[in-house]
Design a protein around this motif. Structure first.
Motif, PDB file in Angstrom:
ATOM      1  N   SER A  35      -4.341   1.230   4.234  1.00  0.00           N
ATOM      2  CA  SER A  35      -5.259   1.352   3.101  1.00  0.00           C
ATOM      3  C   SER A  35      -6.667   1.667   3.578  1.00  0.00           C
ATOM      4  N   HIS A  36      -7.414   2.416   2.746  1.00  0.00           N
ATOM      5  CA  HIS A  36      -8.789   2.757   3.044  1.00  0.00           C
ATOM      6  C   HIS A  36      -9.666   2.378   1.849  1.00  0.00           C
ATOM      7  N   PRO A  37     -10.430   1.288   1.927  1.00  0.00           N
ATOM      8  CA  PRO A  37     -11.323   0.924   0.826  1.00  0.00           C
ATOM      9  C   PRO A  37     -12.547   1.837   0.814  1.00  0.00           C
ATOM     10  N   SER A  97     -14.888  -1.000  -6.342  1.00  0.00           N
ATOM     11  CA  SER A  97     -14.493  -0.142  -5.232  1.00  0.00           C
ATOM     12  C   SER A  97     -13.040   0.263  -5.441  1.00  0.00           C
ATOM     13  N   ASN A  98     -12.613   1.307  -4.734  1.00  0.00           N
ATOM     14  CA  ASN A  98     -11.240   1.772  -4.846  1.00  0.00           C
ATOM     15  C   ASN A  98     -10.545   1.640  -3.507  1.00  0.00           C
ATOM     16  N   ASN A  99      -9.235   1.488  -3.555  1.00  0.00           N
ATOM     17  CA  ASN A  99      -8.415   1.521  -2.351  1.00  0.00           C
ATOM     18  C   ASN A  99      -7.475   2.712  -2.440  1.00  0.00           C
ATOM     19  N   ASP A 147     -12.330   0.819   7.465  1.00  0.00           N
ATOM     20  CA  ASP A 147     -10.948   0.359   7.413  1.00  0.00           C
ATOM     21  C   ASP A 147     -10.809  -1.060   7.936  1.00  0.00           C
ATOM     22  N   TYR A 170       0.781  -1.233   0.000  1.00  0.00           N
ATOM     23  CA  TYR A 170       0.000   0.000   0.000  1.00  0.00           C
ATOM     24  C   TYR A 170       0.815   1.287   0.000  1.00  0.00           C
ATOM     25  N   TYR A 222     -15.981   3.511  -1.950  1.00  0.00           N
ATOM     26  CA  TYR A 222     -16.728   3.463  -3.198  1.00  0.00           C
ATOM     27  C   TYR A 222     -17.120   4.871  -3.578  1.00  0.00           C
ATOM     28  N   GLY A 280     -10.549  -2.509  -6.298  1.00  0.00           N
ATOM     29  CA  GLY A 280     -10.808  -3.710  -5.532  1.00  0.00           C
ATOM     30  C   GLY A 280     -11.973  -4.527  -6.052  1.00  0.00           C
ATOM     31  N   SER A 309     -16.744   5.681   2.514  1.00  0.00           N
ATOM     32  CA  SER A 309     -15.791   4.696   3.013  1.00  0.00           C
ATOM     33  C   SER A 309     -16.499   3.374   3.281  1.00  0.00           C
TER      34      SER A 309
END
Length: 286
Positions: A211-213, A251-253, A203, A138, A215, A244, A200
């Motif tokens: 990292s923080h997943p 989704s994004n990280n 976490d 990350y 959308y 992700g 979010s």
């Protein structure tokens, strides 16, 4: 990630190819360009040997030099699925990078400034022999030193939203709102598509806060990699890194900027490195 590699990543649904508070105004050595006319700022397109990413934040050092950040994988030399920064290849420090506007799949648009890659978390982790899995996965930040002739074109404010107002150090909880400004060349210069907001996903303690997943609507796309994410109070949370599969498709990280910057401060050799607050107030109008 870099645009030309992220197209492959999206096809494989694996990777988006793609402390420390600074004063809210310019340092003594810098007078920032007005936000409305600045050519180099968070959200500016950055090209590295033909591959396009998005600038995140502006940084300075103890001598007043100006830097713009993007994702370390934007200078990667491997494939779109190379996500381990301790193993993946990278272009060397000293590589030239341009700041562009109006880039698309047809051409790279207009060059508005230039700089030099002076720090890469990937290069640094190789040098240090880093083995911690979360750090390797990350820690995805690189810094481009803006050419002296172009520093007068720089403003640290995030377009549309304003800020940042500082650095977030406590992560995100499920449902927290986030704000970002991506500038992918795949949008063909349609600036109205660049600002977007999201939520979010909470976490995961297992990754040590790296990292923080999340959308966003719309999701980050190739060329957005490296772009900045802000919290509900305008603080810098992180840098867009990966796409992700779970818990939600597309989704994004984002890599945690507090951790990434602390690593850079410890290992870059850049004395007095700080993230610069925006000159424009944070205004989450959406």
């Amino acid at each position: 990630m870099r645009t030309n590699r992220l197209l492959t990543a999206l096809a494989g649904a694996a990777l988006l190819a793609t402390a420390f508070l600074a004063a809210p105004q310019a340092t003594a050595a810098n007078t920032w360009a007005p936000a409305a006319t600045a050519k180099i700022h968070p959200g500016t397109m950055m090209y590295t040997e033909g591959a396009q990413c998005t600038a995140n934040f502006v940084y300075t050092d103890g001598s007043g030099n100006a830097y713009v950040g993007y994702a370390a994988h934007c200078a990667g030399t491997g494939t779109a699925t190379d996500t381990d920064g301790c193993q993946a290849g990278s272009l060397p420090l000293g590589t030239r990078v341009t700041f562009n506007e109006g880039g698309s799949l047809i051409d790279e648009g207009t060059v508005v400034g230039s700089g030099t890659l002076v720090y890469s978390s990937w290069v640094t982790m190789h040098r240090l022999g880093t083995t911690d899995a979360n750090t390797c996965a990350y820690n995805d930040l690189a810094l481009v030193k803006v050419d002296a002739a172009d520093v007068s074109k720089v403003n640290p404010s995030v377009p549309f939203w304003g800020g940042p107002t500082g650095i977030d150090t406590d992560g995100t909880a499920a449902g927290d709102r986030v704000w970002t400004y991506g500038n992918s060349s795949l949008r063909f210069g349609i600036s109205q598509l660049s600002p977007h907001t999201g939520i979010s996903l909470g976490d995961d303690a297992a990754d040590g806060g790296w990292s923080h997943p999340l959308y966003t609507v719309s999701p980050g796309i190739p060329g957005d990699s490296g772009s900045a994410f802000l919290s509900t109070d305008g603080k810098a949370i992180g840098v867009l890194s990966t796409l992700g599969l779970a818990p939600l498709p597309a989704s994004n990280n984002i890599g945690d900027i507090a951790k990434e910057l602390a690593f850079a401060q410890a290992h870059s050799g850049i004395s007095g490195l700080t993230l610069v607050n925006g000159t424009e107030p944070f205004d989450p109008v959406l």
